[in-house]
Design a protein around this motif. Structure first.
Motif, PDB file in Angstrom:
ATOM      1  N   GLY A  36       0.829  -1.200   0.000  1.00  0.00           N
ATOM      2  CA  GLY A  36       0.000   0.000   0.000  1.00  0.00           C
ATOM      3  C   GLY A  36       0.865   1.253   0.000  1.00  0.00           C
ATOM      4  O   GLY A  36       2.037   1.210   0.364  1.00  0.00           O
ATOM      5  N   GLN A  37       0.258   2.351  -0.441  1.00  0.00           N
ATOM      6  CA  GLN A  37       0.927   3.651  -0.465  1.00  0.00           C
ATOM      7  C   GLN A  37      -0.072   4.680   0.027  1.00  0.00           C
ATOM      8  O   GLN A  37      -1.266   4.551  -0.217  1.00  0.00           O
ATOM      9  CB  GLN A  37       1.347   4.017  -1.879  1.00  0.00           C
ATOM     10  N   PHE A  38       0.433   5.721   0.693  1.00  0.00           N
ATOM     11  CA  PHE A  38      -0.487   6.731   1.196  1.00  0.00           C
ATOM     12  C   PHE A  38       0.234   8.036   1.503  1.00  0.00           C
ATOM     13  O   PHE A  38       1.436   8.057   1.721  1.00  0.00           O
ATOM     14  CB  PHE A  38      -1.222   6.224   2.447  1.00  0.00           C
ATOM     15  N   ILE A  39      -0.540   9.111   1.496  1.00  0.00           N
ATOM     16  CA  ILE A  39      -0.038  10.427   1.884  1.00  0.00           C
ATOM     17  C   ILE A  39      -0.276  10.570   3.383  1.00  0.00           C
ATOM     18  O   ILE A  39      -1.414  10.489   3.840  1.00  0.00           O
ATOM     19  CB  ILE A  39      -0.768  11.547   1.121  1.00  0.00           C
ATOM     20  N   ARG A  40       0.795  10.771   4.135  1.00  0.00           N
ATOM     21  CA  ARG A  40       0.648  11.011   5.570  1.00  0.00           C
ATOM     22  C   ARG A  40       0.337  12.476   5.831  1.00  0.00           C
ATOM     23  O   ARG A  40      -0.426  12.793   6.729  1.00  0.00           O
ATOM     24  CB  ARG A  40       1.936  10.657   6.314  1.00  0.00           C
ATOM     25  N   GLU A  79       7.486  -0.086   6.800  1.00  0.00           N
ATOM     26  CA  GLU A  79       6.895   1.157   6.316  1.00  0.00           C
ATOM     27  C   GLU A  79       8.042   2.109   6.010  1.00  0.00           C
ATOM     28  O   GLU A  79       8.890   2.365   6.865  1.00  0.00           O
ATOM     29  CB  GLU A  79       5.983   1.758   7.374  1.00  0.00           C
ATOM     30  N   VAL A  80       8.072   2.607   4.798  1.00  0.00           N
ATOM     31  CA  VAL A  80       9.128   3.513   4.358  1.00  0.00           C
ATOM     32  C   VAL A  80       8.483   4.834   3.960  1.00  0.00           C
ATOM     33  O   VAL A  80       7.522   4.854   3.190  1.00  0.00           O
ATOM     34  CB  VAL A  80       9.920   2.918   3.167  1.00  0.00           C
ATOM     35  N   GLU A 101       5.052  20.776   1.057  1.00  0.00           N
ATOM     36  CA  GLU A 101       5.599  19.740   1.921  1.00  0.00           C
ATOM     37  C   GLU A 101       4.760  18.488   1.739  1.00  0.00           C
ATOM     38  O   GLU A 101       3.534  18.551   1.782  1.00  0.00           O
ATOM     39  CB  GLU A 101       5.608  20.190   3.377  1.00  0.00           C
ATOM     40  N   LEU A 102       5.435  17.384   1.529  1.00  0.00           N
ATOM     41  CA  LEU A 102       4.758  16.118   1.284  1.00  0.00           C
ATOM     42  C   LEU A 102       5.448  15.021   2.079  1.00  0.00           C
ATOM     43  O   LEU A 102       6.668  14.873   2.016  1.00  0.00           O
ATOM     44  CB  LEU A 102       4.791  15.779  -0.210  1.00  0.00           C
ATOM     45  N   ASP A 103       4.665  14.290   2.843  1.00  0.00           N
ATOM     46  CA  ASP A 103       5.142  13.111   3.563  1.00  0.00           C
ATOM     47  C   ASP A 103       4.376  11.929   2.982  1.00  0.00           C
ATOM     48  O   ASP A 103       3.173  11.790   3.184  1.00  0.00           O
ATOM     49  CB  ASP A 103       4.871  13.271   5.061  1.00  0.00           C
ATOM     50  N   TYR A 104       5.078  11.095   2.227  1.00  0.00           N
ATOM     51  CA  TYR A 104       4.463   9.998   1.483  1.00  0.00           C
ATOM     52  C   TYR A 104       5.095   8.692   1.946  1.00  0.00           C
ATOM     53  O   TYR A 104       6.308   8.609   2.136  1.00  0.00           O
ATOM     54  CB  TYR A 104       4.710  10.200  -0.014  1.00  0.00           C
ATOM     55  N   ALA A 105       4.279   7.671   2.141  1.00  0.00           N
ATOM     56  CA  ALA A 105       4.810   6.409   2.662  1.00  0.00           C
ATOM     57  C   ALA A 105       4.275   5.219   1.888  1.00  0.00           C
ATOM     58  O   ALA A 105       3.227   5.296   1.243  1.00  0.00           O
ATOM     59  CB  ALA A 105       4.457   6.271   4.140  1.00  0.00           C
ATOM     60  N   GLY A 106       4.998   4.141   1.991  1.00  0.00           N
ATOM     61  CA  GLY A 106       4.589   2.873   1.407  1.00  0.00           C
ATOM     62  C   GLY A 106       4.808   1.758   2.406  1.00  0.00           C
ATOM     63  O   GLY A 106       5.706   1.825   3.247  1.00  0.00           O
ATOM     64  N   VAL A 107       3.971   0.745   2.319  1.00  0.00           N
ATOM     65  CA  VAL A 107       4.118  -0.449   3.145  1.00  0.00           C
ATOM     66  C   VAL A 107       4.620  -1.558   2.223  1.00  0.00           C
ATOM     67  O   VAL A 107       4.015  -1.830   1.179  1.00  0.00           O
ATOM     68  CB  VAL A 107       2.778  -0.848   3.809  1.00  0.00           C
TER      69      VAL A 107
END
Length: 179
Positions: A36-40, A79-80, A101-107
């Motif tokens: 999964g991927q998401f915007i934190r 999670e990165v 500013e963007l904090d983006y993560a993937g599992v």
């Protein structure tokens, strides 16, 4: 007939051990799956419009990248996160045009990576997989914010990783000499 060997000469394994050795090694190749991927967090400020200024001249774009990785409770899952801080200013000026500013993560589900190689794998390969999605978000948000789409250049995550290792080593050396 179902019990007959259906192996043809083209698909049969050679008698020598080289192919079997290669197959055994092939099973140990690193495996990565993006679960999964998401915007934190996402923030965009059109500073020029807020202050009633027109953008004049070429923008000077400053991009800062931060990386983080953490193990999740499920075995083999990590999670990165990639944090981007982008500021645009008119060349030669101090006033910002916009800030993003963007904090983006993937599992990620990761298998067959030795423990000593896991940290570089998480900090290089995983962000590399997330980058095309980050680039698209930055482009869309800057365009929707009233500016030409900002198309980020590729980020060299290997160099970024090496620079961070060097910075940490220098900080540890400086701390050791002070004590």
């Amino acid at each position: 007939m179902a019990d007959e060997d259906q192996t043809s000469p083209e698909t049969a394994a050679p008698a020598d051990g080289a192919a079997q050795n290669g197959a055994a090694q092939g099973q140990q190749l690193p495996q990565m799956q993006i679960l999964g991927q998401f915007i934190r967090d996402l923030s965009f400020e059109n500073v020029a419009v807020q202050k009633g200024r027109a953008m004049e001249g070429q923008p000077d774009i400053n991009v800062q990248v931060g990386l983080e990785a953490k193990k999740r409770p499920t075995e083999g899952q990590f999670e990165v996160g990639v944090k981007l801080s982008i500021t645009a200013r008119v060349k030669g000026g101090d006033d910002p045009i916009f800030a993003l500013e963007l904090d983006y993560a993937g599992v990620f589900q990761i298998a067959n990576v030795p423990d000593q190689q896991m940290h570089p794998y998480l900090m290089i390969e995983c962000p590399r997989m997330l980058f095309p999605f980050l680039r698209r978000i930055v482009s869309d948000v800057s365009r929707d914010g009233g500016f030409p789409p900002l198309n980020l250049e590729n980020i060299d995550f290997v160099a970024l990783y090496r620079n961070e290792l060097t910075r940490r080593a220098q900080a540890e050396a400086a701390t050791a000499t002070k004590s």
